[in-house]
Design a protein around this motif. Sequence first.
Motif, mmCIF file in Angstrom:
data_model
loop_
_atom_site.group_PDB
_atom_site.id
_atom_site.type_symbol
_atom_site.label_atom_id
_atom_site.label_comp_id
_atom_site.label_asym_id
_atom_site.label_seq_id
_atom_site.Cartn_x
_atom_site.Cartn_y
_atom_site.Cartn_z
ATOM 1 N N LYS B 181 0.871 -1.175 0.000
ATOM 2 C CA LYS B 181 0.000 0.000 0.000
ATOM 3 C C LYS B 181 0.910 1.227 0.000
ATOM 4 C CE LYS B 181 -3.509 2.392 2.629
ATOM 5 N NZ LYS B 181 -3.694 2.841 4.006
ATOM 6 N N THR B 182 0.561 2.202 -0.830
ATOM 7 C CA THR B 182 1.410 3.388 -0.915
ATOM 8 C C THR B 182 0.735 4.593 -0.273
ATOM 9 O OG1 THR B 182 0.511 4.137 -3.028
ATOM 10 C CG2 THR B 182 2.333 2.565 -3.117
ATOM 11 N N GLU B 183 1.536 5.497 0.181
ATOM 12 C CA GLU B 183 1.050 6.792 0.700
ATOM 13 C C GLU B 183 1.921 7.868 0.099
ATOM 14 O OE1 GLU B 183 -1.468 7.516 2.563
ATOM 15 O OE2 GLU B 183 -2.045 5.633 3.540
ATOM 16 N N GLN B 184 1.309 8.802 -0.612
ATOM 17 C CA GLN B 184 2.042 9.944 -1.145
ATOM 18 C C GLN B 184 1.208 11.194 -0.951
ATOM 19 O OE1 GLN B 184 2.873 8.345 -5.202
ATOM 20 N NE2 GLN B 184 4.943 9.088 -4.846
ATOM 21 N N GLU B 185 1.877 12.268 -0.568
ATOM 22 C CA GLU B 185 1.195 13.537 -0.324
ATOM 23 C C GLU B 185 0.358 13.937 -1.534
ATOM 24 O OE1 GLU B 185 1.672 15.106 2.637
ATOM 25 O OE2 GLU B 185 0.202 16.665 2.120
ATOM 26 N N GLY B 186 -0.913 14.196 -1.287
ATOM 27 C CA GLY B 186 -1.779 14.682 -2.355
ATOM 28 C C GLY B 186 -2.254 13.620 -3.314
ATOM 29 N N LYS B 187 -1.919 12.357 -3.040
ATOM 30 C CA LYS B 187 -2.352 11.288 -3.939
ATOM 31 C C LYS B 187 -3.130 10.228 -3.165
ATOM 32 C CE LYS B 187 1.116 11.586 -7.547
ATOM 33 N NZ LYS B 187 2.082 10.837 -8.348
ATOM 34 N N LYS B 188 -3.935 9.524 -3.916
ATOM 35 C CA LYS B 188 -4.701 8.454 -3.289
ATOM 36 C C LYS B 188 -3.786 7.254 -3.032
ATOM 37 C CE LYS B 188 -9.098 9.746 -5.313
ATOM 38 N NZ LYS B 188 -10.215 9.394 -6.189
ATOM 39 N N PRO B 189 -4.099 6.483 -1.973
ATOM 40 C CA PRO B 189 -3.315 5.260 -1.749
ATOM 41 C C PRO B 189 -3.448 4.329 -2.952
ATOM 42 C CG PRO B 189 -4.775 5.698 0.106
ATOM 43 C CD PRO B 189 -5.170 6.640 -0.983
ATOM 44 N N ARG B 190 -2.371 3.661 -3.276
ATOM 45 C CA ARG B 190 -2.396 2.696 -4.386
ATOM 46 C C ARG B 190 -1.903 1.346 -3.886
ATOM 47 N NH1 ARG B 190 -5.284 4.065 -8.455
ATOM 48 N NH2 ARG B 190 -3.898 3.387 -10.138
ATOM 49 N N MET B 191 -2.221 0.323 -4.620
ATOM 50 C CA MET B 191 -1.797 -1.030 -4.236
ATOM 51 C C MET B 191 -1.162 -1.755 -5.390
ATOM 52 S SD MET B 191 -4.588 -2.948 -1.909
ATOM 53 C CE MET B 191 -3.427 -4.262 -1.542
ATOM 54 N N GLY B 192 -0.316 -2.687 -5.087
ATOM 55 C CA GLY B 192 0.237 -3.564 -6.108
ATOM 56 C C GLY B 192 0.739 -4.819 -5.423
ATOM 57 N N SER B 219 4.507 1.170 -10.822
ATOM 58 C CA SER B 219 3.837 1.536 -12.082
ATOM 59 C C SER B 219 2.463 2.152 -11.861
ATOM 60 C CB SER B 219 3.701 0.300 -12.971
ATOM 61 O OG SER B 219 2.684 -0.544 -12.491
ATOM 62 N N HIS B 220 1.916 2.004 -10.678
ATOM 63 C CA HIS B 220 0.587 2.573 -10.408
ATOM 64 C C HIS B 220 0.662 3.887 -9.625
ATOM 65 C CE1 HIS B 220 -1.754 -0.650 -12.087
ATOM 66 N NE2 HIS B 220 -1.173 -1.556 -11.335
ATOM 67 N N LEU B 221 1.875 4.345 -9.322
ATOM 68 C CA LEU B 221 1.992 5.560 -8.504
ATOM 69 C C LEU B 221 1.447 6.784 -9.235
ATOM 70 C CD1 LEU B 221 5.493 5.109 -6.808
ATOM 71 C CD2 LEU B 221 3.234 4.968 -5.748
ATOM 72 N N ASN B 222 1.787 6.892 -10.500
ATOM 73 C CA ASN B 222 1.274 8.021 -11.267
ATOM 74 C C ASN B 222 0.070 7.555 -12.065
ATOM 75 O OD1 ASN B 222 3.266 9.912 -10.451
ATOM 76 N ND2 ASN B 222 4.731 8.812 -11.759
ATOM 77 N N TYR B 223 -1.058 8.033 -11.643
ATOM 78 C CA TYR B 223 -2.301 7.534 -12.230
ATOM 79 C C TYR B 223 -3.114 8.681 -12.809
ATOM 80 C CZ TYR B 223 -3.881 9.204 -7.674
ATOM 81 O OH TYR B 223 -4.106 9.979 -6.582
ATOM 82 N N GLU B 224 -3.967 8.315 -13.712
ATOM 83 C CA GLU B 224 -4.883 9.300 -14.312
ATOM 84 C C GLU B 224 -6.222 8.647 -14.531
ATOM 85 O OE1 GLU B 224 -3.318 10.964 -17.864
ATOM 86 O OE2 GLU B 224 -1.548 11.830 -16.881
ATOM 87 N N LYS B 225 -7.234 9.487 -14.582
ATOM 88 C CA LYS B 225 -8.548 8.962 -14.936
ATOM 89 C C LYS B 225 -8.549 8.628 -16.411
ATOM 90 C CE LYS B 225 -11.304 11.534 -11.518
ATOM 91 N NZ LYS B 225 -11.637 10.397 -10.668
ATOM 92 N N VAL B 226 -9.349 7.655 -16.761
ATOM 93 C CA VAL B 226 -9.469 7.308 -18.165
ATOM 94 C C VAL B 226 -10.879 7.702 -18.618
ATOM 95 C CG1 VAL B 226 -10.210 4.924 -17.662
ATOM 96 C CG2 VAL B 226 -9.189 5.455 -19.860
ATOM 97 N N ALA B 227 -10.978 8.216 -19.811
ATOM 98 C CA ALA B 227 -12.291 8.612 -20.325
ATOM 99 C C ALA B 227 -13.118 7.375 -20.642
ATOM 100 C CB ALA B 227 -12.119 9.471 -21.582
ATOM 101 N N SER B 228 -14.409 7.425 -20.336
ATOM 102 C CA SER B 228 -15.289 6.303 -20.662
ATOM 103 C C SER B 228 -15.394 6.159 -22.173
ATOM 104 C CB SER B 228 -16.686 6.531 -20.073
ATOM 105 O OG SER B 228 -16.614 6.609 -18.671
ATOM 106 N N GLY B 229 -15.507 4.917 -22.621
ATOM 107 C CA GLY B 229 -15.646 4.699 -24.056
ATOM 108 C C GLY B 229 -15.271 3.285 -24.438
ATOM 109 N N LYS B 230 -15.173 3.057 -25.742
ATOM 110 C CA LYS B 230 -14.797 1.740 -26.257
ATOM 111 C C LYS B 230 -13.282 1.715 -26.496
ATOM 112 C CE LYS B 230 -19.099 0.149 -27.246
ATOM 113 N NZ LYS B 230 -19.705 -1.086 -26.778
ATOM 114 N N TYR B 231 -12.652 0.663 -26.074
ATOM 115 C CA TYR B 231 -11.191 0.563 -26.195
ATOM 116 C C TYR B 231 -10.784 -0.818 -26.722
ATOM 117 C CZ TYR B 231 -10.581 4.747 -23.289
ATOM 118 O OH TYR B 231 -10.594 6.028 -22.794
#
Lengths: 494, 447
Positions: B181-192, B219-231
């Motif tokens: 489990k990760t903790e970074q200032e200003g970011k949500k916790p992430r897991m791997g 690899s999950h530390l820097n994350y972004e939202k993904v736009a909904s759609g077909k991929y």
Amino acid sequence: MTISIDPKTFLLSKQLPNLSYAPTTHRFDETWEAPLSTLLGLGRAAGADFVEFFLERSNYISCLAEDDQITSIAPKLSTGAGVRVFKGKGDCYVSTNDLSFTGLKAALEKALGIMALHLPAPNSYVPEINLELLRDYATKKGKDSWLGECSPMREMADVLLAANGKMKQTATHIQSRRAAYFRDWQEVLVASSDGTFARDIRLTQSVGYNLLCADGANRSSIGQRVGDTSNPKFLTNWDYTATAEDVAESAGKMLYADYVESGTYPIIMANKFGGVIFHEACGHLLETTQIEKNTTPFAEMKGQKIAHESLTAWDEGLSGNAFGTIDMDDEGMPAQRTLLIEKGILKNFIADRAGSIRTGHPRTGSGRRNGYAYAAASRMRNTYIAPGEHKVEELFSSIDKGIYCKKMGGGSVGATGQFNFSVDEAYLIENGKITKPLKGATLIGEAKEIMNKISMCSEDLGLAAGFCGSVSGSVYVTVGQPHIKVDSITVGGR
Amino acid sequence: MSLNIQTVSNSARQIATKLGITKFDLSGSTVDETSVQVDKGEQKQVKASNRAGITVRVWNQENTVGITSTTNIDDIGLELALKTAYEASFFGIKEHAPDFSPEATAPIAEVKLESGEAATVPQLIESLIAAERKLLDTHEAIESVPYNGLAQRSMSQFYLNSDGAIRSDSHSITSIYLYTKTEQEGKKPRMGGAAELSHSFAKLDIQKCIDEAAEKTISHLNYEKVASGKYTIVFSPDAFLSLLGAFSNLFNAQSILDNQSLSTPESLGTQIASPLLSVADDALHPSNIGIETFDGEGTPTRRIDLISKGTLASFIHSAGTAKRMNAKPTGHANMGSKITVSPHFYHVAGGEQVDDRYNLDTAENVILIDELQALHAGVQSLQGSFSLPFDGWVVNKGVKTSVESATVAGDFRELLNSIVHVEQKEEFTNGGICPRIWVEGLSVTGE
């Protein structure tokens, strides 16, 4: 004045091999006090801070009717014990099928060995533990005769076949009909080095339907079950006609439902099993197991606002025949009513013994386990959002476009507080009215955020039986809530 | 608790004779396991158990069957189990009543089942503490390893029946899992996280588990939202195998006979997937750590081709389903009041050709799904639909960006037909062998 000690009243370790305890084999009663107090004393003499024995005998049976025949009756008989040894904040749990004194002693010795502790040297005194008088909830509450009063196999078969016959009359486009019942009878005995000595009998029963309908490429499947924890005649009292009508109606509507369009919506979640959202998104995060792992955002928030002020929530083991009702937990502690959240403020956590030792939060009678193969852990019992002041219609009339989640499927919550739930039966809300059925919806969110978006609770609290899987196996629980409104949530779909 | 199979067999025969039972069978197992967990450099919990259990089936004079399971394996427990099973037998199904497998005495495969030497508890604890330490040291954002465990288990199973069948095998498994489990200032916790299996502690590749858990977490530390759609979705071997497992009713003969499947008996030989896809179930594959040489009915296990170049090639069977569908038992039965059928170890064949259009180094805006979550909740296996949260990345010309939170949804039958590429390289996972699978046009809900 001098006090002399009569050595005959003290047990010496060298005498252990010659002890011939003969506790009753068909029932956990007072005859187990002598062997267990000796074993607990041995554990303490070895240097353990705390030792606990959990003994279990279970008699389980399930019955399945498929279409118009009984396809399975499966009895399962089980006996076993677990011994837990604490040293500091660390612990070890060893389980065995062997309930003889020798078998239990071997399990204890293994547990002690793992904790780098050893049985007392030859000729040393063994401080037998002074156990309380057996606190026997089973006898005191008339449960000893329960197993014999339950439906025999013939009655199980007759009820399920009649129920499936009713479904055949009620539903359309049937591909398969299933009616399933189980009865789980469990006798437990807990003895621990703090003097706890308690016995209970639990009788958990559940019955329900699974209906699969198909029309060309269109398919729908709906399941629904009810549960009970203290009525041997539960099965024969099951109102399968009403359940069949309810399930058939839902399956019929969902058969031709459109896929939900993904997006962010306000939603209304129905009462009863709708409470699974609180169970998953908040309840688990209030278990001390999560605090120990530092996997809950609420660990340091006792006394602080964690939810909308409209929300009050309880976890308790005392609601009549509800599925999570227990007289004592699996650590011998009487059940309690635990206020979790009051008007949005976090009041208490759900704690077992180990959680209490490791986090400092007081035990709440919530140490539960699937059976002797598991160490107890902090687990929910009957967990629900308290009723609010609104009429159900007021919730609907507050939404222009949203989704009504009438029947929830399962869900889960991750270590970062992200949760997801499937919705088995959903409807589009347009201008405060239910318009068309929708399928394929998944609710996605973060616990910390969603708790502040539950803005309206109606008056109609309802409870539903559920099964909760976690670190100490699957346990019977109740989820519940009135109808609630969530202001916005991400809905996964097509 | 150890079981002497010959002793159990002799006891069962004597008790059955006493009770007037002439036809019965019995399957059972013993498990000896130890597991440890640690927390911030200290032992947290150790669990150990030594358990045994048996399941007996009894046929009555009307040739209907009853069953009982018990953990009381002494003569008293065995007698109660046989009596209860006999009582239950009068509620057994009359049509298609189960019988002994015709292959319960057939030779089983000569496979060398590995059973490694068990490690001591202190060894397990020290190794896990060291693994936790190393993982925490890989990146400052990794705040804890809340889910961790190192376990070893040795198992023996047996089957015997009143016609003289008697067989047994045993093996051992050692496993480790590490989830951060990760903790970074200003970011949500992430897991791997990652998990590894082996036959023994000595052969367990703990460092590989650490490296994989660290790599995934970072690899999950820097994350972004993904736009909904077909991929276009690229399923990792783990992700594809978990989805395949969730819809295994496609191949399951018992589910088909129960109308609880997406297939029908007539589906055999039809095209159900892209011709690029070939799938087998291979219980005896050397990479399968948990090889069992016979199933719950004593039928020898084997390799079965399920999908061959997109065509449904065969179902998996118990003795009963095979008889009803005029096929041979395949060694997939689980003993029960109602016999169930389940797969052992999938082998999805690697593609035959490299196709430059499907290369993560050059592809634009595809989503690589590493792990699907909450399959128990998001899969409607009888409807064929799924809507599942996932861990993964948007991949753009080789650059991976972690997806913050999203679900992928679709119909599994459509998915099978929308496979556009099967990579050549097969990867071994704990659930089977599979390459990466490319699928076009799946719905993703993100932002």
